[in-house]
Design an enzyme around this catalytic site. Structure first.
Site, mmCIF file in Angstrom:
data_model
loop_
_atom_site.group_PDB
_atom_site.id
_atom_site.type_symbol
_atom_site.label_atom_id
_atom_site.label_comp_id
_atom_site.label_asym_id
_atom_site.label_seq_id
_atom_site.Cartn_x
_atom_site.Cartn_y
_atom_site.Cartn_z
ATOM 1 N NE ARG B 125 83.839 1.180 54.066
ATOM 2 C CZ ARG B 125 84.510 0.609 54.792
ATOM 3 N NH1 ARG B 125 84.748 -0.942 54.789
ATOM 4 N NH2 ARG B 125 85.392 0.937 55.823
ATOM 5 C CB SER B 175 81.000 7.925 55.003
ATOM 6 O OG SER B 175 82.398 8.445 54.913
ATOM 7 C CD GLU B 245 81.253 4.537 52.054
ATOM 8 O OE1 GLU B 245 82.345 4.873 52.283
ATOM 9 O OE2 GLU B 245 80.608 3.996 53.324
#
Lengths: 52, 260
Positions: B125, B175, B245
């Protein structure tokens, strides 16, 4: 540079149809959250010669 | 545009399609650049070349149409191609790193250059795209010839999993947290009894604990407060730090207007 100058210069670079002033960003986020952008610009992609 | 912003010292912010970002209630000063007109996706040999404003889902569907395999994992990721590279997006065991060959980018001086995938430091990520000051304008994915029905079956399965497990009925940024080493963020949040807990109009999804949803006209302040509540609670209960994130951009409402 004041806003009017800024807009005039931006319009030299980008089609005025692609410049939005005080645009609410909640219209452009998946969360539907976000205040205004001073200048929201959505130019088309024009690729010129690039470096390797 | 970048040269103009550099020359005039006007703040400049890139906004993809707004799928993995929270913009604060006070908005963003200066120029916000949207690449939503960079939509073209094409094939060259066994490569799919996608402009950065195209949705990664559309690149995935295009690969299916062309019977090219390798992008199936991305068929449910809501962001753009540019955003997918920026954070090395992944799902269900696949990630951008697995199939990206190169990217065409604009650097902080406004020059356009092609960068090989290995030079983007694609890790879980993350990438070095922000650190280098790059703006992605096009991505080249190296794929393999596959069987249309097999690719479709995988994509149908992933789409079903996504639609059944994620709260797609409410606005969200997807998310919210990265997976902490050795744990799953959603499980930690679920075990902290946080599902359904909220502040203002934002709450932790009852369907998937890793999501925070805008259930009822939330403000960005509500949403960010829920993120912080989750981080504090999980830290207190499990001594695990949840790293975001999603990016948070802009300023809070009421901050002095810097426009001249």
């Amino acid at each position: 540079m004041d806003n009017n100058q800024m807009i005039a210069e931006l319009q030299q670079l980008i089609n005025p149809e692609h410049i939005f002033i005080d645009e609410y960003l909640k219209k452009h986020t998946y969360t539907k959250l976000g205040g205004k952008a001073d200048f929201f610009v959505t130019p088309p992609l024009i690729l010129r010669k690039y470096k390797k | 545009m970048i040269r103009f912003a550099n020359k005039t010292n006007i703040p400049f912010t890139l906004l993809g399609n707004g799928s993995n970002v929270i913009v604060r209630d006070g908005g963003i000063r200066g120029i916000v650049l949207s690449l939503k007109r960079f939509l073209n996706v094409r094939r060259e040999g066994n490569k799919v070349i996608a402009e950065s404003g195209a949705r990664i889902i559309d690149a995935s569907r295009f690969a299916l149409q062309e019977s090219l395999t390798g992008l199936e994992f991305s068929c449910g990721i809501p962001g753009t191609v540019g955003g997918a590279l920026y954070m090395n997006a992944g799902a269900y065991g696949g990630e951008v790193k697995d199939c990206l060959e190169s990217a065409l980018v604009v650097d902080s001086k406004g020059d356009i250059l092609r960068v090989a995938a290995e030079d983007l430091n694609l890790e879980y990520r993350t990438s070095n795209i922000a650190k280098k000051g790059y703006i992605v304008i096009e991505a080249t994915f190296a794929l393999q010839i596959g069987k249309h029905e097999e690719i479709k079956a995988i994509m149908d399965d992933l789409t079903y999993k996504r639609e059944s497990k994620q709260p797609l009925e409410y606005p969200s940024c997807g998310s919210v947290f990265k997976r902490p080493p050795g744990y799953f963020a959603g499980k930690l949040i679920q075990d902290s009894d946080l599902q359904g807990k909220g502040i203002g109009g934002a709450e932790v999804s009852t369907k998937h604990a890793g999501f925070i949803v805008n259930k009822n006209q939330a403000t960005a302040t509500d949403y960010i407060s829920v993120i912080e509540m989750v981080q504090k609670t999980v830290k207190y209960k499990f001594n695990v730090n949840l790293e975001r994130e999603v990016r948070i951009l802009g300023e809070d409402e009421g901050v002095t207007d810097k426009k001249s």
